[in-house]
Design an enzyme around this catalytic site. Structure first.
Site, PDB file in Angstrom:
ATOM      1  N   GLU A  36       0.839  -1.457   0.118  1.00 24.80           N
ATOM      2  CA  GLU A  36       0.154   0.045   0.053  1.00 24.80           C
ATOM      3  C   GLU A  36       0.972   1.146   0.142  1.00 24.80           C
ATOM      4  O   GLU A  36       1.818   1.328   0.862  1.00 24.80           O
ATOM      5  CB  GLU A  36      -0.646   0.071   1.228  1.00 24.80           C
ATOM      6  N   ARG A 263       5.003 -12.333   9.964  1.00 27.53           N
ATOM      7  CA  ARG A 263       6.066 -11.276   9.595  1.00 27.53           C
ATOM      8  C   ARG A 263       7.222 -11.294  10.311  1.00 27.53           C
ATOM      9  O   ARG A 263       7.629 -11.921  11.247  1.00 27.53           O
ATOM     10  CB  ARG A 263       4.951 -10.036   9.962  1.00 27.53           C
ATOM     11  N   LYS A 273       4.023   0.802  10.059  1.00 27.97           N
ATOM     12  CA  LYS A 273       3.987   2.247   9.140  1.00 27.97           C
ATOM     13  C   LYS A 273       3.425   3.217  10.058  1.00 27.97           C
ATOM     14  O   LYS A 273       3.887   4.374   9.651  1.00 27.97           O
ATOM     15  CB  LYS A 273       3.177   1.792   7.837  1.00 27.97           C
TER      16      LYS A 273
HETATM   17  P1  ATP Z   1       0.194  -1.355   7.157  1.00 26.31           P
HETATM   18  O1  ATP Z   1       0.945  -1.339   8.639  1.00 26.31           O
HETATM   19  O2  ATP Z   1      -0.179   0.072   6.603  1.00 26.31           O
HETATM   20  O3  ATP Z   1      -0.966  -2.548   7.119  1.00 26.31           O
HETATM   21  P2  ATP Z   1       1.795  -3.405   6.228  1.00 26.31           P
HETATM   22  O4  ATP Z   1       2.950  -3.497   6.770  1.00 26.31           O
HETATM   23  O5  ATP Z   1       0.718  -4.509   5.960  1.00 26.31           O
HETATM   24  O6  ATP Z   1       1.083  -1.882   6.416  1.00 26.31           O
HETATM   25  P3  ATP Z   1       1.665  -3.305   3.129  1.00 26.31           P
HETATM   26  O7  ATP Z   1       2.014  -2.145   2.175  1.00 26.31           O
HETATM   27  O8  ATP Z   1       0.276  -3.648   3.125  1.00 26.31           O
HETATM   28  O9  ATP Z   1       2.135  -3.065   4.602  1.00 26.31           O
HETATM   29  O10 ATP Z   1       2.478  -4.780   2.667  1.00 26.31           O
HETATM   30  C1  ATP Z   1       2.602  -5.010   1.580  1.00 26.31           C
HETATM   31  C2  ATP Z   1       3.172  -6.688   1.801  1.00 26.31           C
HETATM   32  O11 ATP Z   1       4.226  -6.651   2.574  1.00 26.31           O
HETATM   33  C3  ATP Z   1       1.964  -7.326   2.353  1.00 26.31           C
HETATM   34  O12 ATP Z   1       1.818  -8.510   1.636  1.00 26.31           O
HETATM   35  C4  ATP Z   1       2.400  -7.529   3.523  1.00 26.31           C
HETATM   36  O13 ATP Z   1       1.914  -8.671   4.140  1.00 26.31           O
HETATM   37  C5  ATP Z   1       3.924  -7.574   3.516  1.00 26.31           C
HETATM   38  N1  ATP Z   1       4.612  -7.086   4.755  1.00 26.31           N
HETATM   39  C6  ATP Z   1       4.536  -6.162   5.526  1.00 26.31           C
HETATM   40  N2  ATP Z   1       5.135  -6.240   6.494  1.00 26.31           N
HETATM   41  C7  ATP Z   1       5.611  -7.109   6.649  1.00 26.31           C
HETATM   42  C8  ATP Z   1       6.794  -7.852   7.699  1.00 26.31           C
HETATM   43  N3  ATP Z   1       7.044  -7.290   8.778  1.00 26.31           N
HETATM   44  N4  ATP Z   1       7.059  -9.185   7.366  1.00 26.31           N
HETATM   45  C9  ATP Z   1       6.754  -9.739   6.274  1.00 26.31           C
HETATM   46  N5  ATP Z   1       6.006  -9.292   5.353  1.00 26.31           N
HETATM   47  C10 ATP Z   1       5.453  -7.814   5.537  1.00 26.31           C
HETATM   48 MG    MG Z   2      -1.100  -3.783   4.917  1.00 25.06          MG
END
Ligand code: ATP
Ligand code: MG
Length: 557
Positions: A36, A263, A273
């Protein structure tokens, strides 16, 4: 360590992919990385990028880059651009497969009408609070909305008018008609569309005042792109039935399979974020690319290489169990990379002048030194040596602690790649602060040991006349505790106040004049450093990437 020749480590998702290819369920795989654009990418995203692009790469499939841009309030073009730059920098290529969920807004709208026509979606007039009241709890079922049984004709009409902008924000939503009694709250008639007026979407401008939710958009976007394996983090596990419901009930060309993995959580930093946005917005750091940030941009500015980040992501593996990864693991990945690849240089971070009393005043020698102790391919450079040199203050002790092997009054030490010197005099100012040392240099000791004496210590140096003034920025953990904000603590109060130290009076060897931002070096005996974009032709600025040894992680575990 996984080197390039080694096959990637296996894990449960890789095994699923292998099985799907072997059974003929798919003849090619397609994955996607769906950020996002509401912030910069961080090291957790790198785990997902390496997983998605890496799987596509190893099985001859494809990986799309898709912006999940359904929440225009928090998104912007700066983020869209930084994300692309960061994925590319990590070494991955989406070729011509750059997509935006907003590309599908018209089609998503069409699928919503399909759901309405099938009696599977309805326009609901409950406001947010009423909806919450109807939703029930984990232990109690929800209650049906009074608008749940609207006719198809009425739903179609109202939905069209929602799109046309007839109703204010929050007045109506479109909801899936699934089951208010479901034990899974995600299936209790989730919202599919919300009204949002007055926002300018970075891709679609003001074309829409109706925005689809993530849970509705994501599965359909996956299906429209022919994704075979939709990989996401564990918090989406409970959303999977809704993911499948969407795909099962609209006319999409294929059925992607959602698979969840845990994660990445990393010690001594934050990854949410919202928190990263606050750290930047509240100026706790200098920006998204502050070298202390866990962002890709921050790690790049810190001196991390794409290879080290990819290597780290391979090493942590892919599982379904939540865990907290030690910062030492990330640091050892970059240390190993730089140990092999970074040219060695001499830099004096906290200079103390040493006058070599028996060295001729007018003389300057050019001393040759290898750029790397093991890799001759990195070549050599020359460093000027002259009567006045600078050493690091910490390499001299007037009253040495036990075991101190460096310079002491009357003692000898070797200057790295140069001569042995002996300190004969300590010159102090009125306040008793040491101003300079006067030393005798044994001119017979270039490249060989002095006769009959053992010199244990070796210290680095820079010619005072030729050295280049530089700024060196030292970094430590951004937080004082391994899990900032845990147990309801305010993570801001746990910021390490000493996480950044600027040494404005450093002096580096002349070969570092005009260094380009991004160039990485080992400063002998100090650590690995990278030239910062703040460098100028006259005055280089260096960031500490990582120390030479793991002094932190070890003492922790
Ligand atoms: P928000 O905190 O805004 O929901 P998010 O961390 O989920 O954000 P996105 O931009 O939606 O961020 O993430 C893009 C992709 O990266 C998604 O598939 C998410 O699952 C993955 N992702 C985000 N953070 C992690 C993490 N700490 N470890 C592994 N994958 C991650
Ligand atoms: Mg997300």
């Amino acid at each position: 360590m996984t080197d390039a020749a080694e096959p990637p480590r296996t894990h449960f998702i890789r095994q699923i992919v292998e099985a799907d290819l072997a059974s003929g369920k798919h003849d090619r795989i397609a994955t996607r990385f769906p950020p996002e654009p509401n912030g910069y990418l961080h090291i957790g995203h790198a785990k997902s990028i390496v997983l998605n692009f890496g799987l596509a790469e190893s099985f001859g499939g494809t990986c799309n880059l898709r912006f999940d841009d359904t929440n225009p309030l928090k998104e912007n073009v700066e983020f869209v651009e930084s994300i692309q730059a960061d994925v590319r920098w990590l070494g991955f290529d989406w070729e011509d497969r750059l997509y935006f969920a907003s590309d599908y807004f018209e089609r998503l709208y069409g699928f919503a009408i399909e759901l309405i026509d099938k009696g599977l979606a309805y326009v609901c007039d409950l406001n947010a609070e009423e909806m919450r009241e109807h939703r029930g709890t984990l232990t109690e079922p929800g209650r049906d909305s009074p608008y749940r049984d609207r006719s198809v004709t009425e739903n179609r009409d109202l939905f069209a008018r929602m799109r046309a902008g007839e109703f204010p924000d929050g007045a109506r939503t479109l909801r899936a008609r699934i089951d208010m009694g479901s034990p899974n709250i995600n299936l209790r008639d989730p919202v599919l569309y919300r009204i949002k007026h007055g926002v300018v979407h970075h891709q679609t401008g003001t074309a829409w005042c109706l925005y689809p939710t993530y849970d509705y958009t994501h599965p359909i976007s996956d299906a429209l792109e022919g994704i075979t394996h939709s990989l996401c983090t564990l918090e989406f596990e409970d959303h999977r039935p809704l993911y499948d419901w969407c795909i099962d009930n609209v006319s999409v060309p294929c059925k992607p399979r959602q698979i969840e993995f845990s994660r990445l959580n990393l010690e001594y930093t934050v990854m949410s974020k919202r928190r990263l946005t606050d750290l930047v917005g509240e100026s706790h750091v200098t920006g998204w690319d502050d070298p202390r940030m866990p962002t890709i941009a921050g790690l790049r500015r810190r001196g991390y290489t794409p290879a080290a980040i990819r290597d780290f992501c391979e090493r942590i593996g892919i599982t379904k169990s939540e865990n907290l990864v030690e910062m030492a693991m990330l640091e050892s990945a970059i240390r190993e990379d730089l140990d092999a690849s970074a040219p060695r240089r001499m830099a004096v971070l906290d200079p103390l002048k040493v006058v070599l009393v028996n060295y001729p005043e007018e003389r300057t020698e050019s001393l040759e030194a290898a750029n790397h102790p093991k890799d001759e391919g990195l070549g050599t450079r020359t460093s000027p040596f002259s009567r006045e040199i600078l050493i690091d203050r910490s390499d001299f002790e007037e009253v040495p602690p036990k075991g101190f092997k460096r310079l002491v009054p009357g003692g000898e030490v070797r200057l790295r790649q140069a001569y042995v010197i002996r300190c004969d005099e300590v010159v102090k100012d009125d306040a008793g602060v040491i101003r300079e040392l006067r030393a005798w240099v044994d001119l017979d000791t270039l490249g060989r040991n002095p006769e009959g004496r053992k010199v244990k210590g070796v210290i680095h140096w820079v010619s005072a006349e030729h050295g280049v003034p530089a700024e060196v920025r030292l970094y430590d953990r951004l937080f004082k505790v391994p899990t900032p904000g845990a147990g309801g603590a305010d993570y801001r109060a746990e910021i390490n106040p000493d996480s950044r130290r600027v040494l404005a009076g450093a002096v580096v060897e002349p070969s570092l004049r005009g260094v380009q931002p991004g160039e990485r070096f080992q400063f002998e005996r100090e650590g690995y450093f990278v030239a910062d974009p703040d460098s100028t032709a006259e005055r280089p600025v260096f960031n500490l990437t990582v120390g030479l040894r793991d002094t932190w992680g070890k003492s922790q575990s």
